[in-house]
Design an enzyme around this catalytic site. Structure first.
Site, short mmCIF file in Angstrom:
data_model
loop_
_atom_site.label_atom_id
_atom_site.label_comp_id
_atom_site.label_asym_id
_atom_site.label_seq_id
_atom_site.Cartn_x
_atom_site.Cartn_y
_atom_site.Cartn_z
N CYS A 216 -3.22 -5.39 0.00
CA CYS A 216 -2.79 -4.36 0.36
C CYS A 216 -2.91 -3.74 -1.37
O CYS A 216 -2.49 -3.32 -2.56
CB CYS A 216 -1.44 -4.85 -0.24
SG CYS A 216 -0.92 -5.01 1.16
N HIS A 295 -10.04 -13.05 -7.64
CA HIS A 295 -10.15 -13.90 -6.76
C HIS A 295 -10.46 -15.09 -6.58
O HIS A 295 -10.29 -15.81 -7.35
CB HIS A 295 -11.66 -12.93 -6.41
CG HIS A 295 -11.42 -13.38 -4.37
ND1 HIS A 295 -10.91 -13.64 -3.99
CD2 HIS A 295 -11.88 -11.87 -3.47
CE1 HIS A 295 -11.27 -13.52 -2.59
NE2 HIS A 295 -11.77 -12.44 -2.07
N HIS A 379 5.09 1.82 -19.21
CA HIS A 379 4.73 1.95 -17.35
C HIS A 379 4.65 0.94 -16.73
O HIS A 379 3.12 0.30 -16.88
CB HIS A 379 4.52 3.00 -16.75
CG HIS A 379 5.21 4.16 -17.71
ND1 HIS A 379 6.25 5.40 -17.77
CD2 HIS A 379 4.62 5.67 -18.62
CE1 HIS A 379 6.60 5.82 -17.95
NE2 HIS A 379 5.75 5.93 -18.70
N HIS A 383 3.14 -3.70 -6.98
CA HIS A 383 3.03 -3.22 -5.23
C HIS A 383 4.56 -3.41 -4.94
O HIS A 383 4.98 -4.93 -5.63
CB HIS A 383 1.43 -4.14 -4.41
CG HIS A 383 1.90 -4.32 -3.37
ND1 HIS A 383 1.73 -2.88 -2.81
CD2 HIS A 383 1.98 -5.42 -2.56
CE1 HIS A 383 2.07 -2.93 -1.62
NE2 HIS A 383 2.29 -5.35 -1.74
N ASN A 416 7.26 -0.91 2.12
CA ASN A 416 5.76 -1.54 1.64
C ASN A 416 4.78 -0.70 3.03
O ASN A 416 4.43 -0.96 3.71
CB ASN A 416 5.17 -2.80 2.13
CG ASN A 416 4.40 -2.92 1.72
OD1 ASN A 416 3.43 -3.03 1.83
ND2 ASN A 416 4.31 -4.92 2.23
#
Length: 488
Positions: A216, A295, A379, A383, A416
């Site tokens: 995502c 990562h 702002h 996700h 989603n």
């Protein structure tokens, strides 16, 4: 009055602390001016005491210094990265025939799942934070998924977003030199980027990339890739398309951990046009400021917390681990440790550093200081992975409900939509008329691997809500919905 009297000292103390902190931030933020002004005054006073002869003696040295300044300034401007602008973006709004309420979804799935699995999904839907107007490719329920149906869904979403973007920007598709598509679960051959080239009959010199299996947060990875490509190619447009073909990941087995994505993922896609042309700056909405990628794939627990495989009956699905929220929190902390120095005012960085020293060096037992990112951004586009994800990030970042509103409303209205959800968030703020010139936007994405990625934009102009056309435009007056609807 007597009941409130004991609280008065605490109230006064909190007010004093608030204004003390504001004074501290003001002092640190303006420290450079407080130092420079006295120095300039001293220099002017010294120059006023010099004679013409003294100034002539300093002329040769002044000329040499000026030459060096011009040289270093030229080197700086020649070597600095190209500015990248977000001309505009578009979010796909599916046709009403794909709209499906939670109750209708349960009814359509009644001949697919056993009673236990059906009831489990019903409970998840009721607590998911999703509303009754999200979109699912209903032509495939009951279960009739085929490869051709996946392709049809992909073409409808992707081309719908691109067509809308081209109409907004009035850029000819043939002028776009770079195309990047990201879709995690569905990756046909020829690729989705090749599908775009074929659909729009693009030229042979267009550079295409297709990112698959990156989860995502792949939309933000695409922004990073586009930025790197635009640094090496002058006067170029880059088109980024983020999509997820939800029907390709729909699970019809019985394992509960695999049923969860059925209740969260919905149709949606976005198209973003980036440019490194200086002539595009006046009409662009935002300028790219920072990209920070984290990562955690070296950690086995993080690597296995969200992945696609098959159950014992060979049914393919997305599997979400119980460690997902903990891993996401750890990834976020690592990410903001890198992002913080780039965006936070010096006053916040000093407080964070002092807290770190107290805990690590002096071994003081105290909570880690959480930087106030509200001082860095106006702002937040988080996700919309699920209600639990948003609750966790709100707690970790100490954000008020107002700043969480775009993400919660995106989850409620569209569900989603994977990597495109952050653009529905930004579209919400634009439709509300909240984007002002100079505002800073933080987009945060999470994805399998496990990854946490951040992109920071700065608004180049105020976005006029009355002139916007996005998925929220026709119904923005209905939002935000009351919290009781989210908790239903």
């Amino acid at each position: 009055m007597a009941e409130n009297a004991p609280n008065l000292p605490n109230f006064l103390l909190s007010v004093r602390l608030k204004y003390a902190k504001l004074g501290y931030h003001y002092l640190i933020s303006n420290a450079i001016y407080l130092l420079i002004v006295p120095i300039l005054v001293a220099m002017l006073l010294h120059l006023s005491t010099l004679t013409i002869e003294d100034l002539m003696n300093h002329f040769a040295m002044l000329k040499s210094c000026s030459t060096l300044v011009v040289f270093f300034a030229t080197v700086y401007f020649m070597s600095r990265p190209r500015n990248v602008y977000l001309v505009d973006f578009s979010c796909y709004k599916p046709h009403e025939r794909f709209m499906m309420s939670k109750q209708l979804m349960i009814e359509n799935m009644s001949n697919i799942f056993d009673e236990e699995s059906l009831m489990f999904q019903k409970k998840i839907l009721e607590r998911s934070g999703l509303g009754d107007k999200t979109y699912i490719p209903i032509d495939t329920i009951p279960f009739k998924y085929t490869f051709s149906s996946y392709l049809n869904e992909a073409e409808e979403e992707i081309c719908g977003a691109i067509d809308d973007l081209l109409a907004k920007t009035r850029v000819k598709i043939g002028d776009i030199g770079i195309i990047i598509v990201n879709s995690s679960a569905f990756n046909p051959s020829p690729s989705l980027s090749s599908m775009i080239v074929n659909h729009y009959k693009l030229g042979v010199n267009v550079i295409t990339y297709n990112l698959g299996g990156m989860g995502c947060s792949a939309g933000l990875i695409s922004v990073d890739l586009a930025n790197r490509l635009l640094q090496g190619q002058a006067n170029t447009y880059a088109l980024i398309v983020s999509a997820e073909i939800v029907s390709s990941a729909f699970y019809i087995g019985k394992q509960r951990s695999r049923l969860l994505p059925n209740c969260l993922f919905r149709m949606g896609s976005s198209a973003i046009l980036l440019s490194n042309r200086s002539s595009d700056r006046p009409r662009s909405k935002y300028q790219l400021m920072h990209v920070v990628r984290t990562h955690k794939g070296a950690d086995d627990r993080a690597y296995r917390c969200a992945y696609i495989d098959e159950d014992e009956n060979g049914k393919r699905s997305v599997l979400l681990s119980k460690d997902l929220m903990a891993v996401a929190g750890e990834a976020l902390k690592t990410n903001i440790t890198t992002l913080g120095p780039l965006v936070l005012p010096m006053s916040e960085q000093l407080l964070f550093f002092a807290s770190l020293i107290a805990r690590k060096v002096f071994e003081r037992k105290m909570k880690p200081y959480i930087p106030d990112f509200k001082m860095a951004f106006e702002h937040f586009c988080i996700h919309a992975g699920g209600r639990a994800v948003l609750d966790e990030l709100q707690k970790n970042l100490d954000l008020p409900e107002f700043l969480m509103e775009p993400s919660r409303m995106t989850l409620y209205r569209f569900g989603n939509t994977s990597s495109s959800s952050i653009w529905y968030n930004l579209a919400y703020s634009e439709a509300k008329g909240r984007i002002k010139k100079g505002d800073r936007v933080w987009q945060i994405g999470f994805g399998s691997g496990f990854k946490c990625n951040s992109v920071v934009w700065r608004a180049l102009r105020a976005v006029d809500a009355a002139k916007q056309k996005n998925p929220w435009t026709d119904e923005i007056q209905d939002f935000p919905v009351h919290r009781s609807h989210l908790d239903a």
